[in-house]
Design an enzyme around this catalytic site. Structure first.
Site, mmCIF file in Angstrom:
data_model
loop_
_atom_site.group_PDB
_atom_site.id
_atom_site.type_symbol
_atom_site.label_atom_id
_atom_site.label_comp_id
_atom_site.label_asym_id
_atom_site.label_seq_id
_atom_site.Cartn_x
_atom_site.Cartn_y
_atom_site.Cartn_z
ATOM 1 N N HIS A 382 -34.321 5.709 48.762
ATOM 2 C CA HIS A 382 -33.286 4.830 49.297
ATOM 3 C C HIS A 382 -32.890 3.790 48.261
ATOM 4 C CE1 HIS A 382 -35.576 6.128 53.080
ATOM 5 N NE2 HIS A 382 -34.600 6.965 52.841
ATOM 6 N N ASN A 383 -32.174 4.244 47.259
ATOM 7 C CA ASN A 383 -31.681 3.385 46.196
ATOM 8 C C ASN A 383 -30.359 2.754 46.631
ATOM 9 O OD1 ASN A 383 -32.643 6.240 44.975
ATOM 10 N ND2 ASN A 383 -33.598 4.570 43.879
#
Length: 453
Positions: A382-383
């Site tokens: 989850h960048n």
């Protein structure tokens, strides 16, 4: 910290969250329906105009055990919202989903029953029926081409792997939707804004890269059976009692928060073999440990926020290039005291809850103060950040409609728009912002192409 607010409000986005949940086919139970707080849902969530399209999935034994323990401590457990069908469902595009059967192979696998809310299940089949839709496989976009005045894009140049050549594709509108990291890379390569300089604070592309701060406790119980082959990838009961909106930042000395979840996600052999510390990692001792503990383990996970910082950013590497000769993207990143302190706070709060469940063995996994970022262990995918939203071009790369300030016919979708990472997985906000952007394109932009305000 590079903290910013969003240029669009929750109330404005709520209809688009609802639209996205209907298209994706989300299972869950609303805790705040038009301002009414409902027992069994999340009392801390934002208001919803409608309930989830499908009811929540059943709970597994470990998540039920966590629910009861959390309730006993005065917390507010609720079933996790899931992009997995709990019953048969047909979405607004006419795409069908079949109910999940808790096979234990959900996570990182496809579903032959079309239970998972993937684009392949929810959208692409409907798109393929449209005569004006085309997609090209074995192709990689290399850059967005700008007009001479730099105010609009003329199309994209992509690499055709089969023909082994570059191809220019003209376009009236270019939508970047190739994941946060690749979006930022393309925008840097294409000059769709000024690269961020962490020393001066000038520029916006690559700014506010953020991640997530996780931790958890594993528990082993000899006389209880947790069947890992009954589960799915979004399983679990959750509490939001320590979320970012529930903590006293002044008293605790950090900004941020976390939700906690417990549930079985997969039963995949080898990959899912939790064992107590000290168990040999191979050989006869490892096999003995599996025989003793497999199916006797459960966990509680803390899924925490991560603030944006001046030094955490993305830029073009001055040395290394890819096979097309383009500079690779470089990441400058490390943990900061604030997020590590938040993580340790979650550990202190979670341990009494875990103890109350009376495990035979309990072990915590939280990053300590002073921990350094290590890219090798998997944490999340989850960048966020890098082409953040803002009111103006000085503070961000895109406006409230995900429209780039540099070229008004280029729109950048995805978690790259996030100004910081506030605990929850990005998907819901990514979907809501996407439909918000598409609505603006259809109702405002197509009839009069221009910078939208």
């Amino acid at each position: 910290m590079n903290l910013r607010d969003y240029p669009v409000s929750y109330d404005e986005l709520e209809p688009f969250f609802t639209q996205f949940e209907k298209v994706a086919g989300i299972s869950g139970y609303a805790g705040n329906l038009n301002g009414e707080i409902r027992e069994g849902g999340n009392p801390f969530e934002g208001w919803r105009s409608e309930d989830f399209p499908m009811p929540p999935l059943p709970t597994t034994y470990d998540s039920s055990k966590f629910r009861d323990a959390a309730s006993a401590m005065g917390y507010h457990p609720f079933p996790a919202g899931a992009g997995i069908a709990s019953t048969s469902y047909v979405n607004p595009y006419g795409m069908q989903m079949g109910p999940c059967n808790f096979c234990g192979f959900c996570e990182r696998y496809g579903r032959y029953q079309y239970s998972k809310s993937s684009p392949q299940t929810a959208i692409l089949g409907a798109l393929k029926r449209m005569p004006n839709f085309e997609y090209r496989t074995n192709s990689e976009v290399l850059r967005v081409e700008l007009a001479e005045d730099g105010k609009t894009a003329t199309g994209v140049t992509y690499w055709d792997e089969a023909a082994q050549e570059e191809v220019f594709q003209p376009a009236d509108i270019v939508i970047l939707s190739s994941y946060q990291l690749n979006n930022v890379h393309l925008m840097l390569l294409s000059g769709l804004g000024e690269a961020y300089n962490p020393l001066t604070g000038e520029g916006t592309l690559g700014k506010n890269y953020a991640y997530q701060m996780n931790g958890g406790i594993s528990m082993f119980v000899k006389d209880e059976e947790f069947n890992p082959f009954v589960g799915h990838g979004a399983n679990g009961m959750i509490i939001d009692d320590f979320s970012i909106s529930q903590n006293d930042f002044g008293a605790e000395g950090f900004i941020g928060g976390s939700y906690w979840r417990s549930g079985t996600f997969n039963g995949q052999p080898i990959r899912n073999m939790p064992l107590p510390k000290g168990t040999p990692s191979w050989g006869a001792g490892w096999k003995q440990g599996i025989g003793e503990w497999y199916g006797h383990a459960m966990s509680i996970g803390s899924h925490g926020s991560h603030m944006a910082y001046a030094n955490n950013h993305l830029d073009l590497d001055p040395t290394y290039t890819d096979r097309h000769g383009r500079p690779l993207m470089r990441m400058a990143f490390n943990w900061h005291y604030n997020d590590l302190k938040m993580n340790q706070f979650m550990k202190r709060k979670m341990e009494p809850l875990a103890v109350s469940m009376k495990p035979d063995v309990m072990q915590a996994g939280f990053k300590d103060i002073g921990a350094q970022y290590d890219v090798r262990p998997y944490q999340t995918t989850h960048n966020t950040g890098g082409h953040i939203m803002a009111e103006n071009a000085r503070e961000g790369a895109v406006n409230r409609y995900s429209q780039t300030f540099k070229a008004h016919n280029v729109f950048a979708m995805g978690a790259g728009n996030f100004v910081q990472n506030t605990q929850y997985n990005p998907t819901g906000l990514v979907g809501g912002l996407a439909y918000h952007t598409v609505h603006a394109i259809r109702t405002q932009y197509l009839s009069n192409p221009r910078p939208l305000v």
